[in-house]
Design a protein around this motif. Structure first.
Motif, PDB file in Angstrom:
ATOM      1  N   TYR A   1       1.983   2.060   9.192  1.00  0.00           N
ATOM      2  CA  TYR A   1       2.642   2.964   8.502  1.00  0.00           C
ATOM      3  C   TYR A   1       2.275   4.210   8.175  1.00  0.00           C
ATOM      4  O   TYR A   1       3.018   5.049   8.380  1.00  0.00           O
TER       5      TYR A   1
ATOM      6  N   MET B   1      -6.258   4.125   4.469  1.00  0.00           N
ATOM      7  CA  MET B   1      -5.625   3.878   3.159  1.00  0.00           C
ATOM      8  C   MET B   1      -6.763   2.479   2.605  1.00  0.00           C
ATOM      9  O   MET B   1      -6.299   1.272   3.470  1.00  0.00           O
TER      10      MET B   1
ATOM     11  N   GLY C   1      -8.731   2.985  10.446  1.00  0.00           N
ATOM     12  CA  GLY C   1      -8.184   1.465  10.033  1.00  0.00           C
ATOM     13  C   GLY C   1      -6.550   1.077   9.513  1.00  0.00           C
ATOM     14  O   GLY C   1      -6.034   0.823   8.211  1.00  0.00           O
TER      15      GLY C   1
ATOM     16  N   GLY D   1     -11.524   0.299  17.627  1.00  0.00           N
ATOM     17  CA  GLY D   1     -12.524   1.309  17.593  1.00  0.00           C
ATOM     18  C   GLY D   1     -13.872   0.958  16.632  1.00  0.00           C
ATOM     19  O   GLY D   1     -12.960   0.657  15.812  1.00  0.00           O
ATOM     20  N   ASP D   2     -14.469   1.530  16.300  1.00  0.00           N
ATOM     21  CA  ASP D   2     -15.272   1.320  15.384  1.00  0.00           C
ATOM     22  C   ASP D   2     -15.445   2.191  14.506  1.00  0.00           C
ATOM     23  O   ASP D   2     -16.125   3.048  14.764  1.00  0.00           O
ATOM     24  N   PHE D   3     -15.841   2.365  13.467  1.00  0.00           N
ATOM     25  CA  PHE D   3     -15.749   2.974  12.067  1.00  0.00           C
ATOM     26  C   PHE D   3     -16.965   3.764  12.470  1.00  0.00           C
ATOM     27  O   PHE D   3     -17.237   5.306  12.458  1.00  0.00           O
TER      28      PHE D   3
ATOM     29  N   HIS E   1       1.006  -1.677  -0.018  1.00  0.00           N
ATOM     30  CA  HIS E   1      -0.071   0.221   0.153  1.00  0.00           C
ATOM     31  C   HIS E   1       0.937   1.276  -0.464  1.00  0.00           C
ATOM     32  O   HIS E   1       0.800   2.113  -0.710  1.00  0.00           O
TER      33      HIS E   1
ATOM     34  N   ASP F   1      -8.603   0.847  15.285  1.00  0.00           N
ATOM     35  CA  ASP F   1      -8.224  -0.047  14.157  1.00  0.00           C
ATOM     36  C   ASP F   1      -9.433  -0.242  15.272  1.00  0.00           C
ATOM     37  O   ASP F   1      -9.999  -1.185  16.382  1.00  0.00           O
ATOM     38  N   GLY F   2     -10.143  -1.567  14.261  1.00  0.00           N
ATOM     39  CA  GLY F   2     -10.863  -2.542  14.875  1.00  0.00           C
ATOM     40  C   GLY F   2     -10.372  -3.979  15.045  1.00  0.00           C
ATOM     41  O   GLY F   2     -11.465  -4.956  16.191  1.00  0.00           O
TER      42      GLY F   2
HETATM   43  N1  LIG Z   1     -15.580  -1.006  10.742  1.00  0.00           N
HETATM   44  C1  LIG Z   1     -14.426  -0.986  11.262  1.00  0.00           C
HETATM   45  N2  LIG Z   1     -13.589  -0.318  12.109  1.00  0.00           N
HETATM   46  C2  LIG Z   1     -12.459  -0.353  13.007  1.00  0.00           C
HETATM   47  N3  LIG Z   1     -11.489  -0.857  11.531  1.00  0.00           N
HETATM   48  C3  LIG Z   1     -11.393  -1.347  10.828  1.00  0.00           C
HETATM   49  C4  LIG Z   1     -12.992  -1.916  10.458  1.00  0.00           C
HETATM   50  N4  LIG Z   1     -13.417  -2.179   9.189  1.00  0.00           N
HETATM   51  C5  LIG Z   1     -11.709  -3.046   8.791  1.00  0.00           C
HETATM   52  N5  LIG Z   1     -11.311  -2.667   9.637  1.00  0.00           N
HETATM   53  C6  LIG Z   1      -9.943  -2.156   9.981  1.00  0.00           C
HETATM   54  O1  LIG Z   1      -9.501  -1.778   8.768  1.00  0.00           O
HETATM   55  C7  LIG Z   1      -7.405  -2.677   8.417  1.00  0.00           C
HETATM   56  C8  LIG Z   1      -7.840  -2.468   6.537  1.00  0.00           C
HETATM   57  S1  LIG Z   1      -6.446  -3.761   6.275  1.00  0.00           S
HETATM   58  C9  LIG Z   1      -5.305  -1.671   5.264  1.00  0.00           C
HETATM   59  C10 LIG Z   1      -4.521  -1.595   6.951  1.00  0.00           C
HETATM   60  C11 LIG Z   1      -3.044  -0.203   6.714  1.00  0.00           C
HETATM   61  N6  LIG Z   1      -4.944   0.970   6.691  1.00  0.00           N
HETATM   62  C12 LIG Z   1      -3.150  -0.319   5.178  1.00  0.00           C
HETATM   63  O2  LIG Z   1      -3.305   0.721   4.695  1.00  0.00           O
HETATM   64  O3  LIG Z   1      -2.302  -2.081   5.059  1.00  0.00           O
HETATM   65  C13 LIG Z   1      -7.677  -3.551   9.210  1.00  0.00           C
HETATM   66  O4  LIG Z   1      -6.858  -3.243   9.565  1.00  0.00           O
HETATM   67  C14 LIG Z   1      -9.344  -4.181  10.430  1.00  0.00           C
HETATM   68  O5  LIG Z   1      -8.684  -4.767  11.463  1.00  0.00           O
END
Ligand SMILES: Nc1ncnc2c1ncn2[C@@H]1O[C@H](CSCC[C@H](N)C(=O)O)[C@@H](O)[C@H]1O
Ligand SMILES: Nc1ncnc2c1ncn2[C@@H]1O[C@H](CSCC[C@H](N)C(=O)O)[C@@H](O)[C@H]1O
Lengths: 64, 225, 225, 64
Positions: free
Chosen positions: B51, B109, B46, B91-93, B23, B68-69
């Motif tokens: 990074y 991302m 998320g 936490g949740d989005f 990414h 992050d969830g």
């Molecule tokens: N509803 C939600 N609430 C919080 N986090 C969530 C979510 N749905 C997905 N995620 C988190 O979002 C991430 C997506 S993967 C991407 C991770 C990072 N931004 C990158 O670019 O590599 C995961 O770590 C997942 O746990």
């Protein structure tokens, strides 16, 4: 988490202020403890320095 | 499966670092555009391996919250940095655990479309960003990127596949102004020689070129009025 | 010399098309990010040959006004298009001849810093853009780009050389939110082999690489609250 | 210029509405004419289809 985070964290459900209960800490970080909503009383755990503020029904370990 | 179960498993298998590597190719270009100032407070939504938050903190001195969830993702992310101006939270989005007007900017991302209700996630971002705050929303999974359409088959969490117009419309419906939208090509993922195709993922070399060099990452930038 | 005299002379010598060729390398990336919708009204500030306005009109169907302080530039620009949704006007950046809230978006490439008073030009843009409207301000002449510092020597119109912070501050002082800022590398200008240096413009090949591949074009994006 | 431009062009000095005086036109464009400020009376020429809305002191041919 640092205690300064208390200024911005809120209960995910009703967005009210939280109260901090410390179980274990270092000089500048809370490692284990609880965040308790001043309004609804819901408790959110702090584990290994990370507060878990998922809504209660998303936090429970779901059956496998 | 829930977000927590699915991504806890990914984190345990170390897929967080694999995502970071891939990414970064496009995320770094999105990050470079953000008007973050020293002392700002920035949300990485998320955060995965964390990074993006680390990069923002390193380059600008901003205070970062990585949310992050998945508790395992947050634990991994925390272990990758010693900075005392980055915090990780679970936490949740759709239920952001923050006060109104908390953040100067937010970045996300490859995560936003996992929200159970992306409209609610936008409303929460709108609420927690201050006036003039930006939300930089980067996704590889979107309608115009036809090569992403089958990703849902291998992920148990339901994903929202909007097209570029739908992203703009949803941002506006949530009260954001749309300041920018474009696709950022990934110029770094190596594309094997013609003779290596078909691969597991791509029937033809052209398809792989289109996936990375043409479609890349969709970035939509919203600003709170 | 006045803007009119200086740039009328450039237009008569055909330098408008030379700028178009060179500026397109980075301007097209800035243009690709603009969230323009069909039917929008867009201002191209300091339009020169009018290429940016033509590109916006072609790709989005937006109505375009190309404004330039040089009647000869505007005459040339008009001769390069048959589109009936592009208008060219002669006017000054600090005295925009438009009603309040006229434009959905504004673009400017390598022109803004010629304003006699750039703060006044920003105030005029703020006035003539609607809420949510964006100003995409692209410049190659800016403080961090040390290779641009001697350009003033060959241009009789006084130029303003702000750094990146000063651009953000001035946008905010004029009432814009700053949604994005970055430098867009020019990957297309050909850079001759080591043996060709020094050239008229560059003492070393490294200097030329830095000028184009590193500094490129500074883009600042403002949004009206 | 198209007549529809009248909706958005204003006097560069006082931002008031302008009145169009047509000298020469095609079916859909004004080629030669004048834009006159409804407030201050300043006149702005339209030449070869292009309105010149520079402030008056910037429009005059300067001495060489
Ligand atoms: N509803 C939600 N609430 C919080 N986090 C969530 C979510 N749905 C997905 N995620 C988190 O979002 C991430 C997506 S993967 C991407 C991770 C990072 N931004 C990158 O670019 O590599 C995961 O770590 C997942 O746990
Ligand atoms: N104060 C002012 N008001 C209006 N136009 C101006 C101006 N100062 C400079 N200009 C115009 O700005 C242009 C700068 S040259 C750049 C032209 C074009 N945007 C390109 O990218 O090639 C010239 O055409 C010049 O006439």
């Amino acid at each position: 988490m640092k205690e300064s985070l208390m200024e911005i964290v809120r209960c995910p459900m009703d967005k009210q202020e939280l109260e901090l209960e410390v179980i274990q800490r270092t000089d500048d970080e809370v490692l284990e403890g609880r965040l308790v909503c001043s309004e609804c009383g819901e408790e959110y755990p702090i584990e290994e320095g990370i507060p878990n503020l998922l809504p209660p029904d998303m936090r429970e370990d779901a059956p496998a | 499966m829930t977000v927590r179960e699915e991504f806890d498993a990914w984190a345990t298998e170390g897929r967080d670092r694999g995502m970071e590597d891939r990414h970064w190719h496009t995320a770094k270009h999105a990050l470079a555009r953000m008007p973050v100032e020293a002392g700002d407070r920035v949300l990485d939504l998320g955060t995965g391996s964390g990074y993006a938050g680390r990069a923002i903190n390193d380059t600008t001195g901003a205070l970062v919250c990585g949310l992050d969830g998945s508790p395992e993702m947050a634990r991994n992310a925390r272990s990758y940095t010693d900075s005392d101006s980055i915090e990780f939270l679970v936490g949740d989005f759709d239920h952001l655990p923050f006060a109104d007007d908390t953040f100067d900017h937010a970045f996300s991302m490859e995560a936003f479309y996992y929200a159970a209700d992306p409209h609610e996630a936008l409303a929460e971002l709108r609420r927690t960003l201050r006036p003039g705050g930006t939300f930089y929303c980067a996704v590889n999974y979107y309608e115009e990127n036809v090569h992403s359409h089958d990703w849902q088959d291998s992920i148990s969490v339901e994903m929202t596949r909007w097209d570029m117009d739908e992203y703009r419309d949803a941002f506006r419906a949530a009260g954001f102004h749309v300041a920018a939208q474009d696709t950022i090509p990934d110029r770094e993922t190596e594309i094997p020689a013609e003779s290596e195709f078909p691969t597991d993922e791509f029937a033809t070399r052209e398809a792989m070129v289109e996936r990375y060099r043409t479609f890349g990452t969709l970035l939509t930038v919203g600003v709170v009025p």
